[in-house]
Design a protein around this motif. Structure first.
Motif, PDB file in Angstrom:
ATOM      1  N   ARG A 188       0.820  -1.197   0.000  1.00  0.00           N
ATOM      2  CA  ARG A 188       0.000   0.000   0.000  1.00  0.00           C
ATOM      3  C   ARG A 188       0.861   1.257   0.000  1.00  0.00           C
ATOM      4  O   ARG A 188       0.665   2.153  -0.806  1.00  0.00           O
ATOM      5  CB  ARG A 188      -0.868   0.041   1.260  1.00  0.00           C
ATOM      6  CG  ARG A 188      -2.048  -0.866   1.179  1.00  0.00           C
ATOM      7  CD  ARG A 188      -2.728  -0.903   2.526  1.00  0.00           C
ATOM      8  NE  ARG A 188      -4.025  -1.525   2.425  1.00  0.00           N
ATOM      9  CZ  ARG A 188      -5.144  -0.845   2.205  1.00  0.00           C
ATOM     10  NH1 ARG A 188      -5.124   0.443   2.082  1.00  0.00           N
ATOM     11  NH2 ARG A 188      -6.295  -1.483   2.120  1.00  0.00           N
ATOM     12  N   VAL A 189       1.813   1.295   0.915  1.00  0.00           N
ATOM     13  CA  VAL A 189       2.586   2.519   1.089  1.00  0.00           C
ATOM     14  C   VAL A 189       3.371   2.852  -0.167  1.00  0.00           C
ATOM     15  O   VAL A 189       3.297   3.954  -0.691  1.00  0.00           O
ATOM     16  CB  VAL A 189       3.522   2.402   2.309  1.00  0.00           C
ATOM     17  CG1 VAL A 189       4.480   3.564   2.346  1.00  0.00           C
ATOM     18  CG2 VAL A 189       2.699   2.326   3.587  1.00  0.00           C
ATOM     19  N   LEU A 190       4.122   1.867  -0.687  1.00  0.00           N
ATOM     20  CA  LEU A 190       4.991   2.148  -1.827  1.00  0.00           C
ATOM     21  C   LEU A 190       4.196   2.440  -3.092  1.00  0.00           C
ATOM     22  O   LEU A 190       4.389   3.462  -3.739  1.00  0.00           O
ATOM     23  CB  LEU A 190       5.920   0.959  -2.082  1.00  0.00           C
ATOM     24  CG  LEU A 190       7.065   0.795  -1.096  1.00  0.00           C
ATOM     25  CD1 LEU A 190       7.884  -0.410  -1.488  1.00  0.00           C
ATOM     26  CD2 LEU A 190       7.918   2.048  -1.046  1.00  0.00           C
ATOM     27  N   ARG A 192       1.118   3.202  -3.537  1.00  0.00           N
ATOM     28  CA  ARG A 192       0.242   4.366  -3.458  1.00  0.00           C
ATOM     29  C   ARG A 192       1.046   5.653  -3.539  1.00  0.00           C
ATOM     30  O   ARG A 192       0.649   6.618  -4.177  1.00  0.00           O
ATOM     31  CB  ARG A 192      -0.558   4.330  -2.153  1.00  0.00           C
ATOM     32  CG  ARG A 192      -1.701   5.328  -2.146  1.00  0.00           C
ATOM     33  CD  ARG A 192      -2.253   5.519  -0.753  1.00  0.00           C
ATOM     34  NE  ARG A 192      -2.913   4.342  -0.239  1.00  0.00           N
ATOM     35  CZ  ARG A 192      -2.945   4.021   1.045  1.00  0.00           C
ATOM     36  NH1 ARG A 192      -2.342   4.772   1.935  1.00  0.00           N
ATOM     37  NH2 ARG A 192      -3.568   2.938   1.450  1.00  0.00           N
ATOM     38  N   ARG A 193       2.231   5.649  -2.882  1.00  0.00           N
ATOM     39  CA  ARG A 193       3.039   6.870  -2.880  1.00  0.00           C
ATOM     40  C   ARG A 193       3.463   7.232  -4.302  1.00  0.00           C
ATOM     41  O   ARG A 193       3.415   8.381  -4.705  1.00  0.00           O
ATOM     42  CB  ARG A 193       4.262   6.693  -1.982  1.00  0.00           C
ATOM     43  CG  ARG A 193       5.293   7.767  -2.221  1.00  0.00           C
ATOM     44  CD  ARG A 193       6.243   8.037  -1.079  1.00  0.00           C
ATOM     45  NE  ARG A 193       6.672   6.908  -0.312  1.00  0.00           N
ATOM     46  CZ  ARG A 193       7.889   6.350  -0.415  1.00  0.00           C
ATOM     47  NH1 ARG A 193       8.761   6.799  -1.287  1.00  0.00           N
ATOM     48  NH2 ARG A 193       8.222   5.347   0.344  1.00  0.00           N
ATOM     49  N   PHE A 194       3.876   6.232  -5.085  1.00  0.00           N
ATOM     50  CA  PHE A 194       4.369   6.531  -6.430  1.00  0.00           C
ATOM     51  C   PHE A 194       3.240   6.687  -7.439  1.00  0.00           C
ATOM     52  O   PHE A 194       3.332   7.515  -8.340  1.00  0.00           O
ATOM     53  CB  PHE A 194       5.309   5.420  -6.913  1.00  0.00           C
ATOM     54  CG  PHE A 194       6.662   5.466  -6.268  1.00  0.00           C
ATOM     55  CD1 PHE A 194       7.615   6.376  -6.720  1.00  0.00           C
ATOM     56  CD2 PHE A 194       6.982   4.635  -5.215  1.00  0.00           C
ATOM     57  CE1 PHE A 194       8.869   6.435  -6.130  1.00  0.00           C
ATOM     58  CE2 PHE A 194       8.229   4.688  -4.611  1.00  0.00           C
ATOM     59  CZ  PHE A 194       9.176   5.589  -5.070  1.00  0.00           C
ATOM     60  N   GLU A 197      -3.825   5.855  -5.503  1.00  0.00           N
ATOM     61  CA  GLU A 197      -4.696   4.829  -4.918  1.00  0.00           C
ATOM     62  C   GLU A 197      -5.181   3.801  -5.950  1.00  0.00           C
ATOM     63  O   GLU A 197      -5.125   2.597  -5.726  1.00  0.00           O
ATOM     64  CB  GLU A 197      -5.896   5.527  -4.268  1.00  0.00           C
ATOM     65  CG  GLU A 197      -6.812   4.629  -3.490  1.00  0.00           C
ATOM     66  CD  GLU A 197      -6.194   4.234  -2.148  1.00  0.00           C
ATOM     67  OE1 GLU A 197      -5.500   5.076  -1.547  1.00  0.00           O
ATOM     68  OE2 GLU A 197      -6.405   3.086  -1.742  1.00  0.00           O
ATOM     69  N   TYR A 229      11.248  -3.202  -7.207  1.00  0.00           N
ATOM     70  CA  TYR A 229      11.531  -2.057  -6.343  1.00  0.00           C
ATOM     71  C   TYR A 229      13.015  -2.039  -6.013  1.00  0.00           C
ATOM     72  O   TYR A 229      13.545  -2.985  -5.439  1.00  0.00           O
ATOM     73  CB  TYR A 229      10.698  -2.134  -5.056  1.00  0.00           C
ATOM     74  CG  TYR A 229      10.794  -0.845  -4.261  1.00  0.00           C
ATOM     75  CD1 TYR A 229      10.177   0.312  -4.714  1.00  0.00           C
ATOM     76  CD2 TYR A 229      11.527  -0.794  -3.077  1.00  0.00           C
ATOM     77  CE1 TYR A 229      10.283   1.507  -4.015  1.00  0.00           C
ATOM     78  CE2 TYR A 229      11.631   0.398  -2.367  1.00  0.00           C
ATOM     79  CZ  TYR A 229      11.008   1.538  -2.847  1.00  0.00           C
ATOM     80  OH  TYR A 229      11.116   2.714  -2.159  1.00  0.00           O
ATOM     81  N   ARG A 260       8.559   6.352 -11.980  1.00  0.00           N
ATOM     82  CA  ARG A 260       8.335   7.043 -10.716  1.00  0.00           C
ATOM     83  C   ARG A 260       6.931   7.639 -10.617  1.00  0.00           C
ATOM     84  O   ARG A 260       6.525   8.097  -9.555  1.00  0.00           O
ATOM     85  CB  ARG A 260       9.350   8.193 -10.556  1.00  0.00           C
ATOM     86  CG  ARG A 260      10.785   7.721 -10.470  1.00  0.00           C
ATOM     87  CD  ARG A 260      11.027   6.946  -9.176  1.00  0.00           C
ATOM     88  NE  ARG A 260      12.444   6.705  -8.953  1.00  0.00           N
ATOM     89  CZ  ARG A 260      13.077   5.592  -9.319  1.00  0.00           C
ATOM     90  NH1 ARG A 260      12.411   4.624  -9.911  1.00  0.00           N
ATOM     91  NH2 ARG A 260      14.366   5.446  -9.074  1.00  0.00           N
ATOM     92  N   THR A 261       6.218   7.671 -11.759  1.00  0.00           N
ATOM     93  CA  THR A 261       4.910   8.337 -11.794  1.00  0.00           C
ATOM     94  C   THR A 261       3.974   7.547 -12.702  1.00  0.00           C
ATOM     95  O   THR A 261       4.425   6.712 -13.487  1.00  0.00           O
ATOM     96  CB  THR A 261       5.034   9.754 -12.391  1.00  0.00           C
ATOM     97  OG1 THR A 261       5.432   9.630 -13.770  1.00  0.00           O
ATOM     98  CG2 THR A 261       6.060  10.593 -11.648  1.00  0.00           C
TER      99      THR A 261
END
Ligand SMILES: [Zn+2]
Length: 295
Positions: A188-190, A192-194, A197, A229, A260-261
Motif C-alpha cells: 500500500r505505502v509504496l 500508493r506513494r508513487f 490509490e 523495487y 516514478r509516476t
C-alpha cells in the motif's frame, strides 16, 4: 468557543463561490456532504456544467431526503444564495423533525475572487457571478433568522480543524489495521506513494525473497506490467520502481526502465520511453551499445 452545531441536523452552507465552503464541509464525514458540484459532475461529467444544475439539484434533494429519513446529518455544500432554495432545505429538515442550521461564510469578497481564480477552468465561475452571489448573501444575511433556521452561525465561530485532524488520524489507523501483515503494508505505502490509490489497488507483490529486489506486478484483466523495487541507491529518496521492458539489444533480458509516476507507467505501456533510460540485466545494452550494434 464550542461548536454550536447539533447533530443530527441539516447544515446549510451559505457562501459565494470561493468562500471556503468545501474546505469547511470536509471537516464532516464524507457521507454527510451533499455537494452540488459533485452531482453536476455525476450527471454531466463536468462539475462546472451550469446546464446540469437542475438534474444535480434533483439528485441532491433525493439523497437529502433518503438520509433525513434515516435521521442522518446532511451538510449542503452549495452557494444557497436563493431564499427559495434555503426554504426547501429548512422545510425538509423540519419535515423530519431535525433542526436546520445556517452556516454563513465570512470570507471577504477579495478572498472569494482570489480562490475562484486559482481553480481549474471548469470549476471557475466568472468574477461577475462571484460578486453577485456575494451581494445576494450580504443582503439575505440580516433576515436569515426569519427564514425558520433553528440556528444561524458564521463559519468563524466554528472550531473544526481538530475534527479534520482527528479524522485523518483515524483514517491512517484504519488503513494500518486493514494492512494486516507487513507485505500488505509495504504494498500500500509504496505503490500508493508513487502511483496513487487506483494503481495501488491493481498492484501486488509477486516475489519477495531475502537479498533480492522485490518484484511485483500491475495487473488488470489480461494486461500486466512487471515492476521491481530498487533500493541500491545511496540516497533513499532515489529508491523506487523499475518496469520490465523488452531489451533494446534484442536479448531475452530482462531490461528495466525507471518508473516514478503514472506518466512513466503510461510511457512503458505505450512503448514510448527514451531509449537511454533502458538498462538490460543480461547484455547491459543501453543507447551506446545499441548504437554500436546498429553501426
Ligand atoms: Zn539485453
Amino acid at each position: 468557543m464550542t461548536d454550536p452545531i447539533p447533530e443530527p441536523s441539516v447544515i446549510v452552507l451559505i457562501g459565494a463561490s470561493g468562500s471556503g465552503k468545501s474546505t469547511l464541509a470536509r471537516t464532516w464525514p464524507a457521507d454527510y456532504r451533499l455537494e452540488l458540484d459533485f452531482y453536476r459532475s455525476l450527471v454531466s461529467g463536468d462539475a462546472g456544467d451550469q446546464e446540469a444544475t437542475e438534474d444535480a439539484v434533483f439528485l441532491l434533494h433525493t439523497v437529502l431526503e433518503a438520509r433525513l429519513a434515516r435521521g442522518l446529518t446532511c451538510v449542503v455544500d452549495a452557494t444557497n444564495t436563493r431564499a427559495d432554495v434555503r426554504r426547501h432545505l429548512v422545510d425538509a429538515a423540519h419535515a423530519y423533525d431535525l433542526p436546520a442550521v445556517a452556516v454563513v461564510m465570512t470570507s471577504p469578497l477579495d478572498d472569494c475572487l482570489a480562490r475562484n481564480a486559482r481553480r481549474p477552468a471548469n470549476r471557475r465561475v466568472p468574477d461577475s457571478v462571484v460578486r453577485r452571489q456575494y451581494a445576494q448573501i450580504a443582503a439575505a444575511r440580516p433576515a436569515l433568522r426569519n427564514e425558520d433556521f433553528d440556528h444561524v452561525v458564521t463559519d468563524d465561530m466554528l472550531m473544526r480543524l481538530r475534527l479534520l485532524l482527528q479524522r485523518s488520524v483515524d483514517r491512517i489507523h484504519a488503513d494500518h489495521q486493514d494492512d494486516g501483515d507487513h507485505t500488505e503494508r509495504v504494498r500500500r505505502v509504496l505503490a500508493r506513494r508513487f502511483f496513487g490509490e487506483d494503481l495501488a489497488n491493481a498492484f501486488h507483490w509477486t516475489q519477495l525473497r531475502p537479498d533480492h529486489d522485490p518484484l511485483g506486478a500491475l495487473t488488470v484483466g489480461g494486461d500486466e506490467i512487471t515492476l521491481a523495487y530498487r533500493t541500491w541507491f545511496p540516497d533513499p529518496l532515489d529508491w523506487g520502481f523499475e518496469a520490465q521492458v523488452p531489451c533494446l539489444g534484442g536479448c531475452p533480458g530482462p531490461a528495466w526502465v525507471a518508473v516514478r509516476t503514472p506518466m512513466d507507467l503510461l510511457a512503458v505501456y505505450d512503448d514510448d520511453f527514451p531509449e537511454d533510460a533502458v538498462r538490460c540485466d543480461r547484455c547491459g545494452a543501453d543507447t551506446d551499445t545499441q548504437e554500436a550494434v546498429s553501426a
